[in-house]
Design a protein around this motif. Sequence first.
Motif, mmCIF file in Angstrom:
data_model
loop_
_atom_site.group_PDB
_atom_site.id
_atom_site.type_symbol
_atom_site.label_atom_id
_atom_site.label_comp_id
_atom_site.label_asym_id
_atom_site.label_seq_id
_atom_site.Cartn_x
_atom_site.Cartn_y
_atom_site.Cartn_z
ATOM 1 N N ALA A 54 -1.400 -11.245 -10.950
ATOM 2 C CA ALA A 54 -1.200 -9.890 -10.427
ATOM 3 C C ALA A 54 0.277 -9.530 -10.501
ATOM 4 O O ALA A 54 1.130 -10.221 -9.933
ATOM 5 N N LYS A 55 0.553 -8.462 -11.212
ATOM 6 C CA LYS A 55 1.954 -8.017 -11.323
ATOM 7 C C LYS A 55 2.129 -6.697 -10.586
ATOM 8 O O LYS A 55 1.462 -5.715 -10.906
ATOM 9 N N ILE B 253 1.336 -10.112 -1.973
ATOM 10 C CA ILE B 253 0.303 -10.484 -2.959
ATOM 11 C C ILE B 253 -0.071 -11.957 -2.785
ATOM 12 O O ILE B 253 -1.246 -12.332 -2.809
ATOM 13 N N THR C 34 5.559 -11.321 -11.330
ATOM 14 C CA THR C 34 4.137 -11.664 -11.362
ATOM 15 C C THR C 34 3.824 -12.806 -10.398
ATOM 16 O O THR C 34 4.581 -13.775 -10.303
ATOM 17 N N TYR D 64 -10.274 -11.175 -7.706
ATOM 18 C CA TYR D 64 -9.882 -10.295 -8.815
ATOM 19 C C TYR D 64 -10.287 -8.851 -8.520
ATOM 20 O O TYR D 64 -9.473 -7.921 -8.644
ATOM 21 N N MET E 294 -8.202 -7.422 -5.652
ATOM 22 C CA MET E 294 -6.815 -7.183 -6.065
ATOM 23 C C MET E 294 -6.737 -5.963 -6.990
ATOM 24 O O MET E 294 -5.811 -5.166 -6.911
ATOM 25 N N ARG E 295 -7.733 -5.818 -7.842
ATOM 26 C CA ARG E 295 -7.756 -4.690 -8.777
ATOM 27 C C ARG E 295 -7.912 -3.360 -8.041
ATOM 28 O O ARG E 295 -7.331 -2.360 -8.413
ATOM 29 N N ALA F 180 -0.890 -4.496 -6.581
ATOM 30 C CA ALA F 180 -0.581 -4.884 -7.966
ATOM 31 C C ALA F 180 -0.971 -3.788 -8.943
ATOM 32 O O ALA F 180 -1.981 -3.112 -8.771
ATOM 33 N N GLN G 87 -0.961 -4.493 -12.490
ATOM 34 C CA GLN G 87 -1.700 -5.157 -13.569
ATOM 35 C C GLN G 87 -2.358 -6.411 -13.002
ATOM 36 O O GLN G 87 -1.663 -7.236 -12.386
ATOM 37 N N VAL G 88 -3.649 -6.544 -13.211
ATOM 38 C CA VAL G 88 -4.379 -7.686 -12.652
ATOM 39 C C VAL G 88 -5.269 -8.295 -13.744
ATOM 40 O O VAL G 88 -5.962 -7.565 -14.458
#
Length: 295
Positions: A170-171, A233, A253, A268, A271-272, A277, A279-280
Amino acid sequence: MKEIRMKALAKINLGLDVVKKREDGYHEVRMIMQTVKLYDQIDIHKMDKPGIRLKTNLQYLPVDENNLAYRAARLLIEEFGIPKGVSIRLRKVIPIAAGMAGGSSDAAAVLVGLNRIFQLGLTKQELMERSVKLGADVPYCILRGTALAEGIGEKLTRLPAMPKCHVLIAKPGIHVSTKMVYTNLRADELVSHPDIDGQIAAIRERDLRRAAELMGNVLETVTIPAYPVIGKIKEKMMAYGALGAMMSGSGPTVFGLFEDEEKARYAYEKMRRGSLAKQVYLTRIMNHGGDANDR
Ligand code: ATP
């Protein structure tokens, strides 16, 4: 062979310690490097006319000598006086300026690809020796798998393969300069250091839980106070069941290791959908050897 398709794989650091700051300003590190199955795709075509043509799917990336993929091609073309040219198409997936060695891995893939299409006959070791001119992480990106990196990152020792696991990446949508991180690191005042040797022993014993528990990155002492989102994160990943969560390289990241696929998928999705974040990705670690067609 007229063309070749390569995968430039990203890396994470399972452990990152800074041993000392050298007089020349460089930092001596001890890092456990691990390849993950997240990659840029690189298509290299031979051209009859000399020159290097580079195209990428990201408008803002340089396509001249400021791109490491370009510099990698130039290095071999110049050294071997290759009279032909190359056209390189780079499809970026690895997050940029993220601590995942995206540019270094592109350079590594171009070196390996050119060695093949022009039949230069260089061994992996010979490619690695040349590649350090392009950046300290490039030799590792040629070696791949699980490895200990020392010196400024270029002295590599292969380690036994990390036990298989799922990796959530995760960025956050922030930009962190590697230079800023190292400049602000108080290498002499670090109160704790990750137990890199203990982590190597855990990997050798194939003890995933212990290897994950021992993850540590001294650069977080700089980045987390400056960018609390990195710490947030990490906390979320742990709350979702990661065995360990840590910032990769100089960040920003963050990655989390999961043994259980369902937990990884759940994390995932959360987080998405969350706001921390930008970008995941959900991927896996990739060991030395990997897929037969991985390059
Ligand atoms: P590292 O983990 O080695 O610190 P990184 O993830 O921080 O690498 P990269 O994504 O490799 O950083 O790129 C950092 C900078 O390098 C970018 O700002 C970009 O402009 C430049 N760059 C040059 N070539 C490339 C490339 N092929 N892919 C991505 N960035 C590149």
